[in-house]
Scaffold this active site. Sequence first.
Site, PDB file in Angstrom:
ATOM      1  N   HIS A   9       0.641  -1.107   0.031  1.00  0.00           N
ATOM      2  CA  HIS A   9       0.011   0.005  -0.138  1.00  0.00           C
ATOM      3  C   HIS A   9       0.809   1.224   0.022  1.00  0.00           C
ATOM      4  CE1 HIS A   9       1.117   0.882   4.205  1.00  0.00           C
ATOM      5  NE2 HIS A   9       1.004  -0.366   4.243  1.00  0.00           N
ATOM      6  N   HIS A 149       0.525  -5.733   2.254  1.00  0.00           N
ATOM      7  CA  HIS A 149       1.543  -5.111   3.258  1.00  0.00           C
ATOM      8  C   HIS A 149       2.773  -5.661   3.165  1.00  0.00           C
ATOM      9  CE1 HIS A 149      -2.340  -3.487   4.921  1.00  0.00           C
ATOM     10  NE2 HIS A 149      -2.721  -4.615   4.761  1.00  0.00           N
TER      11      HIS A 149
END
Length: 194
Positions: A9, A149
């Site tokens: 992200h 992530h």
Amino acid sequence: MATLILVRHGETDWNRARRWQGHADTTLNELGRRQATDLAAALAGEPVAAVYSSDLRRAQETAAIIADAHGLEVRVEPRLREINFGEWEGLTTAEIHDRYPTFVRDWPPDEGKPFPGGETYVAMGARVVAALEEIGRRHRDETVVVILHGGPIRGALAHAAGITYAEQRQRRGHVANCDVLRIAIRDDTFTPLD
């Protein structure tokens, strides 16, 4: 064979402050939105069939920018979440060193040792790999963007290499915001393409 474009992200204020996020549901900051927009432009020529995201807002916001550029909807998958850092979430690295000196001294924790009040690397890796395998089976012969992530990306790479998370972390340290890593999945076998 499915090609998965794994993307961390975009930046959050907690990334900038070096706060450990884990399951904390933070949002992108201005730079993070620019990073996602730039990445969407870079991926414009890719034949993307689907965009998947962790259920945390920072990942979903990144995914929405990329999906929109391809005229797609974001498919949310909770198993793609970052590792649960438990009591460490929201703390800076300096605060963690002050509060948990013994744990930090033994860093990184072995695969079966959970973060205080949190999750183990083994548990995180198992849920992420299972989700990616399912996505790979669902999208044979397609290219899919998966927003997740740093920890889950390293977990997928460790699985692909047949090594532990700690060994993978030594091979590849930091995964920057909006870094891209490609893997192929065929018959639940992961092959790094980068």
